[in-house]
Design an enzyme around this catalytic site. Structure first.
Site: not given
Ligand code: PLP
Length: 367
Positions: A149, A177, A198, A322
Site C-alpha cells: 500500500n 491494493q 470494496a 518505511c
C-alpha cells in the site's frame, strides 16, 4: 483547485455502484435469509453479486465470503489458520504487510503460536530465496500481500505460493491494493485465501470479501445465523454487496484504459519534478500498481509536505518509505527517508491536476 491524490487510502464511490445500492436501502430492504417472496429480490441480488465478484477473479461463487472489508478478511485468514492447526507450526509473513496482517499476526503470537516476519529486498520485494530460508515442514501459513500500500510493489505471488505449497503450507494474500486494479486469477495463482476491500476499487466502505479456495479448512469468523455458508454469521449488507459487485465489474472492464492513463500521468509528474531539478528518489520496484507514486525528497519532511500540499488543496499521504511498523527500508538513505510522500492517482485525475501537484511541490521545496 482541489486534487484528490490518495486513492490507495480510499476511492470515490462509483455512481453506478451508488445507484445500484438505492433499491436495496429503500424498497427491496427484505432480509435475504427470509423465505417469503418479499425477500427474494434481496436474495437473488446477493447470489448474482457473488457470481459477478467470483467471475472477476476467476473464482467459483461458493468461494466468495462477504466480510466487512480488508481488515476482517486478513484477520479471518490468519487467525483461522492458526486456530485450526492448533499446534506449534509457524505462520510466515513479511515485514511490510499492512497492520491488518501484522497486528493479526501479533495476536496469533499472543495466542502462543510462532510467527516469522520476512525481510524484503531494496525494492520492497519478498525474494523467494528468503522465503525458502524460513519455510519448513512445520510452516502452516504463508501470508504475503499482493501489492504494497505504501510503495505499490507487486510481489511474485504465484512463485511464493508454489513454494509454500511444496512444504504443505497454506497461502494467503492481502490483495486489497490489487483487486480491481490489476488482473487477478485465483485459479492460475493457486492461492488458498485472498482478501479484498470494496472501497479501494470505487465500492462502498465497510464491505469486502475473502476468497477461500474450495476444500480449505477454516474456523468460522462469527457464529450465529447460517449466512455466508455458515462461516460468517450476520444479516448481509445487501446494498453494499451489490454495489461492490457493480464497482468491481466496472473497474475490471476499464482496467487497461485506466492503467494506460495512470502510467501517463505518473511519467508526466516524474518528468516535471526532474525538469525542475528537485532531488528525490522514487521508491519501489518497476512492477507496481499503476498510479502509486512513493517519492522521497532529500532533506524534507513528509508531514510538512502533506500539510503544505493540503493548504494548496491537494490530498496525499505520508507513507514513509518505511514498512508499516515504521522500520525504515534499508535502501532509502536517511537524508531522503524522512521526506517521503505517497501520491496515489485514480482514473478521475487529470493532466491539469498533475501539473498543479508538480507546481505545488516545486513551490514548497524550492522555497
Ligand atoms: N490491507 C491493505 C494492503 C490495505 O491497504 C488496507 C487499507 O488501507 C487494508 C488491508 C484494510 O482494508 P479495510 O480498510 O477494508 O479494512
Amino acid at each position: 483547485m482541489k486534487v484528490y491524490a490518495d486513492h490507495a487510502a480510499t476511492t470515490q464511490l462509483d455512481i453506478d455502484a451508488f445507484e445500484a445500492m438505492k433499491p436495496f436501502l429503500l424498497n427491496d430492504f427484505g432480509n435475504a435469509s427470509q423465505p417469503y417472496s418479499f425477500a427474494r429480490t434481496a436474495k437473488a441480488a446477493l447470489k448474482s453479486a457473488r457470481a459477478t465478484i467470483a467471475s472477476c477473479i476467476n473464482a467459483d461463487p461458493e468461494e466468495i465470503y462477504f466480510t466487512s472489508g480488508g481488515t476482517e478478511s486478513d484477520n479471518w485468514a490468519i487467525k483461522s489458520t492458526a486456530l485450526i492447526y492448533g499446534d506449534n507450526r509457524a505462520t510466515i509473513t513479511s515485514q511490510i504487510e499492512h497492520h491488518a496482517v501484522l497486528h493479526a499476526c501479533h495476536a496469533v503470537e499472543r495466542m502462543g503460536f510462532p510467527v516469522a516476519y520476512l525481510p524484503v529486498d531494496s525494492q520492497g520485494v519478498v525474494q523467494s530465496d528468503t522465503l525458502s530460508e524460513y519455510l519448513s515442514d512445520s510452516t502452516k501459513l504463508v501470508s504475503i500481500m499482493f501489492a504494497n500500500n505504501e510503495i505499490g510493489t507487486i510481489q511474485p505471488i504465484k512463485e511464493l505460493c508454489e513454494m509454500a505449497h511444496s512444504k504443505g503450507a497454506l497461502f494467503h494474500t492481502d490483495a486489497v491494493q490489487a483487486v480491481g486494479h490489476i488482473p487477478i486469477d485465483v485459479k492460475e495463482l493457486n492461492v488458498d485465501m485472498l482478501s479484498a476491500s470494496a472501497h479501494k476499487f470505487n465500492g462502498p466502505k465497510g464491505i469486502g470479501f475473502l476468497y477461500i479456495k474450495k476444500g480449505t479448512n477454516m474456523v468460522s469468523y462469527a457464529d450465529g445465523g447460517a449466512q455466508e455458508f455458515g462461516m460468517r454469521a450476520g444479516t448481509e449488507n445487501v446494498a453494499s454487496i451489490v454495489a461492490m459487485a457493480v464497482a468491481l465489474e466496472k473497474n475490471c472492464k476499464r482496467m487497461d484504459s485506466v492503467n494506460t492513463h495512470l502510467v501517463k500521468l505518473e511519467h508526466r509528474l516524474i518528468a516535471s519534478l526532474q525538469d525542475a531539478g528537485l532531488d528525490f528518489i522514487r521508491n519501489g520496484s518497476n512492477n507496481k500498481i499503476p498510479g502509486n507514486i512513493s517519492l522521497s525528497f532529500r532533506g524534507s519532511e513528509g508531514e510538512m509536505l502533506l500539510h503544505r500540499l493540503d493548504l494548496m488543496g491537494i490530498s496525499v499521504s505520508t507513507g514513509s518509505a518505511c514498512d508499516s511498523e515504521n522500520t525504515q527500508l534499508s535502501h532509502v538513505p536517511e537524508e531522503y527517508a524522512k521526506g517521503t510522500i505517497r501520491i496515489s492517482l485514480g482514473y478521475e485525475n487529470t493532466e491539469e491536476e498533475i501539473t498543479h501537484i508538480a507546481a505545488s511541490l516545486m513551490k514548497i521545496l524550492k522555497h
